[in-house]
Design an enzyme around this catalytic site. Sequence first.
Site, PDB file in Angstrom:
ATOM      1  N   CYS A 111       0.893  -1.141  -0.148  1.00  0.00           N
ATOM      2  CA  CYS A 111      -0.009  -0.018   0.123  1.00  0.00           C
ATOM      3  C   CYS A 111       0.953   1.203   0.140  1.00  0.00           C
ATOM      4  O   CYS A 111       0.342   2.401  -0.141  1.00  0.00           O
ATOM      5  CB  CYS A 111      -0.837   0.028   1.063  1.00  0.00           C
ATOM      6  N   HIS A 246      -3.403   6.988   2.520  1.00  0.00           N
ATOM      7  CA  HIS A 246      -3.747   5.675   2.114  1.00  0.00           C
ATOM      8  C   HIS A 246      -5.421   5.294   2.668  1.00  0.00           C
ATOM      9  O   HIS A 246      -5.694   5.523   3.740  1.00  0.00           O
ATOM     10  CB  HIS A 246      -3.026   4.707   2.728  1.00  0.00           C
ATOM     11  N   ASN A 276     -10.029  -0.859   0.064  1.00  0.00           N
ATOM     12  CA  ASN A 276      -8.830  -0.256   0.103  1.00  0.00           C
ATOM     13  C   ASN A 276      -8.077  -0.967  -1.202  1.00  0.00           C
ATOM     14  O   ASN A 276      -8.048  -2.127  -1.340  1.00  0.00           O
ATOM     15  CB  ASN A 276      -8.038  -1.099   1.298  1.00  0.00           C
TER      16      ASN A 276
END
Length: 321
Positions: A111, A246, A276
């Site tokens: 990520c 994020h 996500n």
Amino acid sequence: MSFYISGTGSSLPKKKVTNDDLSKILDTSDEWITSRTGISERRVLSSETLLDIAAEAGRNAMENAGTSPADIDMILCATLSGDFVTPSMSCLLKDRLGLNAKYVYDVNMACSGFVFALEMASVYFDAGKVNRVLVVCAEAISRLLDWNDRSSAILFGDGAGAVVLEKGDGLKDLVVNTKADSAVLHISGVESNSPFSEGYAKVDKRVVMDGQGVFIFAVSAITDGLSTMIEKNGLTPDDISMYLLHQANTRIINSARKRFGQPEEKFPHNIEKYGNTSSASIPILLDEVNRSGKLKKNDKIILGAFGAGLSTGFCLIEWQK
Ligand code: ACO
């Protein structure tokens, strides 16, 4: 320092999977997922390949920058879930987009991949090797999930985001870090079918995640990373026009926002629509705020990422479009 962002792009798969869809295959509910994560739906690859959406995001970013494929000197693709083990997604993108790029690399930093890719690009700019770089972050986490595990399957979505970087003075600071801890979060590779394997690559579970462990790490890493970046550059939280974090959990985003006493519009989010999307989450969000006209010249923006590794990346940019 080295570059500014001259264009943004994104692309999402067309298939929407809502929390109610997941409730039909898992012991979960829309109420649990929205209250614990902020996610209402996510996009999942169905008929498209990852390359299809990665290329569309890259094309959109080049159009937005007014750049032609022939002018791109380097392509970096942040991904942990490419269509092939080899060739790399960046090689596939070079071919699909008709780029001249001499430097072609994939970056697997989960990520945090977008910020790590920006760090790599800055080194090439500073070395005078490139004038224009295309960064594409593309993820197909749906292929890596255990769809029987309600604690992880509800969190992720697929998507792609991209930026064009050009020589300039938009990058003000960038810090990356890794803690080298794979116990809290990892995604296993393909099980070995070698006749000589003695169970080395045996896969018990696709996504191994201590949710609360990641949550605790993320909240303190984001708070520390943002404060350091703000103080180091002689700024206050109010000087930052936008914090693009994020998109892993709205509770993580809100805790950072409250810690710095900032209004909701300065911490935009789209996790409710996309879940996500790993490395793609920040560039998809950046593309949304850019195209909605919310960014003004000279705005100071902080990008903040965390992910498997455990890794973190923070970047201060001044918007120059
Ligand atoms: N539906 C219903 N119940 C569930 C679900 C679900 N989908 N998932 C877990 N539960 C249950 C658990 O079994 C547990 O039940 P129990 O109390 O009877 O044992 C209960 O809900 C609470 O579980 P917790 O894990 O304590 O829930 P928590 O509030 O911590 O939320 C979550 C879990 C959403 C995963 C949160 O910890 C989180 O967001 N962590 C960060 C995760 C993350 O960001 N991961 C990605 C990192 S990015 C990358 O690099 C790939």
